[in-house]
Design an enzyme around this catalytic site. Sequence first.
Site, short mmCIF file in Angstrom:
data_model
loop_
_atom_site.label_atom_id
_atom_site.label_comp_id
_atom_site.label_asym_id
_atom_site.label_seq_id
_atom_site.Cartn_x
_atom_site.Cartn_y
_atom_site.Cartn_z
CG HIS A 116 -7.31 7.69 1.83
ND1 HIS A 116 -7.94 7.48 0.63
CD2 HIS A 116 -6.69 8.88 1.71
CE1 HIS A 116 -7.70 8.49 -0.19
NE2 HIS A 116 -6.93 9.36 0.46
CG ASP A 121 -11.33 -1.75 4.95
OD1 ASP A 121 -10.56 -0.80 4.68
OD2 ASP A 121 -11.37 -2.81 4.28
C1 GDG Z 1 -7.24 2.20 1.93
C2 GDG Z 1 -8.17 1.98 3.13
C3 GDG Z 1 -10.10 2.77 1.76
C4 GDG Z 1 -6.23 -4.92 -4.85
N1 GDG Z 1 -5.55 -5.94 -5.40
C5 GDG Z 1 -5.35 -5.61 -6.69
C6 GDG Z 1 -5.92 -4.36 -6.93
N2 GDG Z 1 -6.45 -3.96 -5.78
C7 GDG Z 1 -7.18 -2.68 -5.61
C8 GDG Z 1 -8.66 -2.91 -5.41
C9 GDG Z 1 -9.06 -1.64 -4.69
C10 GDG Z 1 -7.80 -1.29 -3.91
O1 GDG Z 1 -6.73 -2.02 -4.45
C11 GDG Z 1 -7.93 -1.67 -2.44
O2 GDG Z 1 -8.74 -0.71 -1.83
P1 GDG Z 1 -9.48 -1.02 -0.46
O3 GDG Z 1 -10.40 0.11 -0.17
O4 GDG Z 1 -10.20 -2.32 -0.57
O5 GDG Z 1 -8.36 -1.19 0.66
P2 GDG Z 1 -6.93 -0.46 1.05
O6 GDG Z 1 -5.87 -0.80 0.11
O7 GDG Z 1 -6.68 -0.91 2.46
O8 GDG Z 1 -7.24 1.12 0.99
C12 GDG Z 1 -9.58 1.65 2.68
C13 GDG Z 1 -9.10 3.10 0.66
O9 GDG Z 1 -7.79 3.34 1.21
C14 GDG Z 1 -9.52 4.33 -0.14
O10 GDG Z 1 -9.72 5.44 0.67
O11 GDG Z 1 -11.30 2.33 1.17
O12 GDG Z 1 -10.44 1.52 3.79
O13 GDG Z 1 -7.66 0.94 3.97
O14 GDG Z 1 -9.30 -0.60 -5.60
O15 GDG Z 1 -9.27 -3.09 -6.65
N3 GDG Z 1 -5.93 -3.74 -8.13
C15 GDG Z 1 -5.33 -4.40 -9.15
N4 GDG Z 1 -4.72 -5.61 -8.99
C16 GDG Z 1 -4.73 -6.26 -7.80
O16 GDG Z 1 -4.19 -7.36 -7.68
N5 GDG Z 1 -5.32 -3.82 -10.38
#
Ligand code: GDG
Length: 474
Positions: A164, A373
């Site tokens: 990921h 990212d």
């Molecule tokens: C890894 C990789 C890759 C965040 N705060 C809350 C919340 N979130 C959710 C967001 C989003 C997820 O968490 C974060 O996903 P990201 O992709 O932005 O980042 P990582 O956590 O670093 O994820 C990344 C991902 O894996 C998937 O392969 O895209 O590059 O680093 O969905 O909405 N959700 C809720 N409350 C929050 O306070 N419900």
Amino acid sequence: MVTGTADFVVIANRLPVDRVTSPDGGTMWRTSPGGLVTALEPVMRRNGGAWIGWHGAADEKLKPFVHNGLHLVPVHLSEDEVAEYYEGFSNSTLWPLYHDVVAPPEFHREWWDAYVRVNRRFAERAAKIAKPDAVVWVQDYQLQLVPTMLRELRPDLRIGFFLHIPFPPAELFQQLPWRRQILEGLLGADLVGFQMPGAAQNFVRLVRQRVGHKTHRDMIYLPDGRTVLAQAYPISIDAAGFEELARTPEVIARAAEIRESLGNPRTMLLGIDRLDYTKGLRQRLRAFGELISDGSLHVDDAVFVQVATPSRERVDQYKILRDDINRLVGRINGDVARIGQQPVTYLHASYPRAEMAALYRAADVMVVTPLRDGMNLVAKEYVACRYDDRGALVLSEFAGAASELKSAYQVNPHDINGMKSMMLAAINASPRENARRMKAMRKQVMENDIELWAANFLRELTLVRNPHAKNPRP
Ligand code: GDG
């Protein structure tokens, strides 16, 4: 779950459930919100699937259980293993190393030993519950040794792996004292998936240079006659689900309420990230702070809401970051020195999905500026929620999402002046210009959702030739 009954097995560091306290004071499981579960749930139901993962509490052994029709197989981790395998090797060695060493990775032999031990435990669990010729899908950087460990136990299985996070260029990866073991661990898979083509190329090149296997484009040829395919599968979100949520009257009302409580500013900018040093929070807040202090934006007109979800709070670099961001927000808000005026609303908390959708709906400009990212789902979620074609996305070119969301206002997060002018451009663009950009981005996100991502990966995995399987094309 009875031994050897699953046709499809997912292995991830965490089970897709969280333990919550019920109103009567007891505890129960709740499916954790996340695209991966949403995408894999139907596949699991169709195939008598099982999900193997840690349940989130140290030093607790739990029996396999069924939740909402999903077979969940908890893996036990001791307190020391959480510190060494998870917070240590996974999050203080691999995480910074794979993200362009934006923080210095730490190398400790005890952490590595714990990583090997825990990976073996996951592999042994999978070896027991997978049916002959089953499909096993291993997720992410915490479990890179599982493919080969599992293949040694069960050569009949069809094994996929998906990373990921980014896979670094050879120049950085070679710092790792256990670089060869990691590469060999991944080579147990038939298909190794990455977010970006560049990451797959980094991997193939390293395998050729460090392990000495023959490669041709995305194919690796192993001495035992097996082949391993390394390809990009850019992950996505449950796009229709987000749009549907954003269209509910509750979310629309809540979005209006949010703007109201911010004093109905002309422009609301928004950032939502795990509180992580890869996400470029410092740079983004500095850029916004300067726009206010140099008079480009007026505090009466613009507010920045930053949600920073607590994350990895026991890891040193995250403690340092938390203090830094607190100080920075305090300074920006303090410098304005007007009663009742806070340019930055900083929320160190996590929220339900509906609140996230309301924030996305309320924001005029979404600011996503990671230094590196794998993909960044927040950017895609914002786009999915903007069914009105309004709003603008400022997006780092170092997020995987940048190669798909070409109509975003793309920035180099290290270039503060460049970010300042891009934020201003997004704020001041005509509604027509922003609608044109949003339409293009929405087409991309709505047509390429997480279900398609999972289907593409699994289709390729079932096509790979496995000379050891009795039934090579189930
Ligand atoms: C890894 C990789 C890759 C965040 N705060 C809350 C919340 N979130 C959710 C967001 C989003 C997820 O968490 C974060 O996903 P990201 O992709 O932005 O980042 P990582 O956590 O670093 O994820 C990344 C991902 O894996 C998937 O392969 O895209 O590059 O680093 O969905 O909405 N959700 C809720 N409350 C929050 O306070 N419900």
